[in-house]
Motif scaffolding. Structure first.
Motif, PDB file in Angstrom:
ATOM      1  N   VAL A   1     -17.383 -11.106  -5.275  1.00 59.49           N
ATOM      2  CA  VAL A   1     -16.623  -9.856  -5.253  1.00 59.49           C
ATOM      3  C   VAL A   1     -17.430  -8.752  -4.571  1.00 59.49           C
ATOM      4  O   VAL A   1     -16.895  -7.984  -3.755  1.00 59.49           O
ATOM      5  CB  VAL A   1     -16.243  -9.426  -6.687  1.00 59.49           C
ATOM      6  N   ALA A   2     -18.723  -8.684  -4.878  1.00 59.90           N
ATOM      7  CA  ALA A   2     -19.584  -7.663  -4.283  1.00 59.90           C
ATOM      8  C   ALA A   2     -19.666  -7.831  -2.766  1.00 59.90           C
ATOM      9  O   ALA A   2     -19.652  -6.841  -2.017  1.00 59.90           O
ATOM     10  CB  ALA A   2     -20.976  -7.730  -4.895  1.00 59.90           C
ATOM     11  N   VAL A   3     -19.729  -9.083  -2.309  1.00 63.97           N
ATOM     12  CA  VAL A   3     -19.768  -9.351  -0.867  1.00 63.97           C
ATOM     13  C   VAL A   3     -18.463  -8.921  -0.207  1.00 63.97           C
ATOM     14  O   VAL A   3     -18.457  -8.297   0.872  1.00 63.97           O
ATOM     15  CB  VAL A   3     -20.044 -10.844  -0.611  1.00 63.97           C
ATOM     16  N   THR A   4     -17.330  -9.257  -0.834  1.00 60.15           N
ATOM     17  CA  THR A   4     -16.021  -8.881  -0.296  1.00 60.15           C
ATOM     18  C   THR A   4     -15.886  -7.361  -0.193  1.00 60.15           C
ATOM     19  O   THR A   4     -15.393  -6.834   0.816  1.00 60.15           O
ATOM     20  CB  THR A   4     -14.896  -9.443  -1.192  1.00 60.15           C
ATOM     21  N   LEU A   5     -16.325  -6.659  -1.225  1.00 63.02           N
ATOM     22  CA  LEU A   5     -16.254  -5.195  -1.193  1.00 63.02           C
ATOM     23  C   LEU A   5     -17.135  -4.630  -0.090  1.00 63.02           C
ATOM     24  O   LEU A   5     -16.753  -3.669   0.599  1.00 63.02           O
ATOM     25  CB  LEU A   5     -16.683  -4.624  -2.552  1.00 63.02           C
ATOM     26  N   ARG A   6     -18.291  -5.239   0.113  1.00 64.20           N
ATOM     27  CA  ARG A   6     -19.188  -4.762   1.158  1.00 64.20           C
ATOM     28  C   ARG A   6     -18.545  -4.919   2.545  1.00 64.20           C
ATOM     29  O   ARG A   6     -18.677  -4.047   3.413  1.00 64.20           O
ATOM     30  CB  ARG A   6     -20.504  -5.529   1.091  1.00 64.20           C
TER      31      ARG A   6
END
Length: 342
Positions: free
Chosen positions: A125-130
């Motif tokens: 999720v953190a990668v997608t948001l980035r």
């Protein structure tokens, strides 16, 4: 500092609706009853221990106040020591396991995140948001611990939203995506529609006793009062789960009674049975005597001990739960003295 201040031990006890009653009950169980004249009173004494002043403060503030020397010792949480303690400072942990006010510091996400069930999923999720030019927003009362844990789990793109209470409401209010917060029963998380991820326990915590290294090293009178408190807490904790068992047995000598009891692991006691002659009004026809035998047994061996005493001819078996159990020396005090170099 006046001469009186050199001898008065300032002790911090957590205040608050949940932890204060637990802390006061714990201290009273250790023979350290805090004398409060009113519910709003923020300072008090300890019955039977003159020279100690108790200050009721927030658990997190106690860590800072002990570190700075404003308090000499204090009850707080292991989580707060980890969050607010600084390596190499004057804070020393006197007893890390007081056995109450336990909980887990966890990472929790909204229930609606159906596909997010583990820390690996949260990293995705953190990668997608980035990739969208955004950062994962993490609300917490423990910014230091939260940041370190997320880094350990490979999550590096996030922003910490430091809060002082009401953390569970942050995702629902829309100003955070996930939280890192202490949970005891999980009720607050459920009420705010949050779930704990797999492999998301940052740390387990409970109440602990801390002290100021410089104060306890410099002032012998304070150190002696701290020793008495530490010994009572240690002896009370050691006594939990142990029973004193006494039985009357007929035999000709103490040695005969000892042989009967030492024949079973359940009745050997911690160091062996204590045996004393009972002067009865009527002796046995065989010239035997009555003896009282007392042993200290752990709760797991209690029934086995009673059974063996019966098999050995024991009667009038009485069982008392121990209140305190002192060893030849206090291990906690020895550790403290080594830490202080005294």
């Amino acid at each position: 500092m006046t001469s009186t201040e050199h001898t008065i031990l300032r002790m911090g006890v957590p205040s608050g609706r949940r932890i204060e009653p637990a802390a006061l009950s714990f201290l009273e169980g250790c023979g350290l009853r805090v004398r409060k004249e009113s519910e709003r009173q923020l300072s008090a004494g300890i019955a039977g221990l003159p020279g100690v002043i108790v200050f009721l403060q927030r658990a997190r503030d106690i860590v800072t106040q002990v570190t700075d020397g404003d308090l000499d010792i204090g009850l707080t949480g292991v989580d707060f020591v980890s969050e607010f303690g600084i390596e190499g400072d004057d804070l020393v942990v006197l007893d890390p396991n007081l056995g109450f006010s336990s909980g887990d510091l966890v990472v929790a996400v909204p229930d609606g995140w159906i596909d997010v069930t583990s820390m690996v999923d949260l990293a995705d999720v953190a990668v997608t948001l980035r990739e969208r030019g955004q950062l994962l927003r993490v609300a917490t009362s423990y910014p230091r611990l939260a940041q370190r844990f997320l880094y350990e789990k490979g999550i590096t793109h996030f922003t910490i939203i430091a809060m002082d209470g009401g953390v569970e409401a942050a995702p629902g209010a829309g100003f955070a995506d996930v939280i890192v917060e202490l949970t005891v029963s999980g009720v607050s998380l459920k009420e705010n529609r949050l779930k704990v991820l797999r492999h998301a326990v940052v740390m387990k915590t409970q109440a602990c006793l801390i002290g100021n290294r410089r104060s306890l090293t410099t002032h012998p009178a304070k150190r002696e009062l701290a020793r008495r408190i530490l010994e009572l807490i240690e002896a009370r904790g050691r006594a939990q789960g142990f029973y004193s068992v006494t039985a009357n047995l007929r035999a000709t000598t103490e040695t005969e009674v000892a042989e009967k009891l030492l024949g079973s692991p359940a009745t050997r006691g911690r160091t062996g049975p204590t045996i004393a002659r009972v002067f009865s009004a009527s002796e046995g026809p065989d010239g035997g005597h009555w003896f009282a035998a007392t042993i200290i047994v752990p709760s797991r061996d209690l029934q086995a001990a009673v059974d063996h005493l019966r098999a050995a001819g024991g009667s009038g078996i009485s069982v008392l739960q121990l209140r305190y159990l002192f060893d030849e020396q206090s291990h906690r005090v020895l550790e403290l003295n080594r830490e202080l170099g005294v």
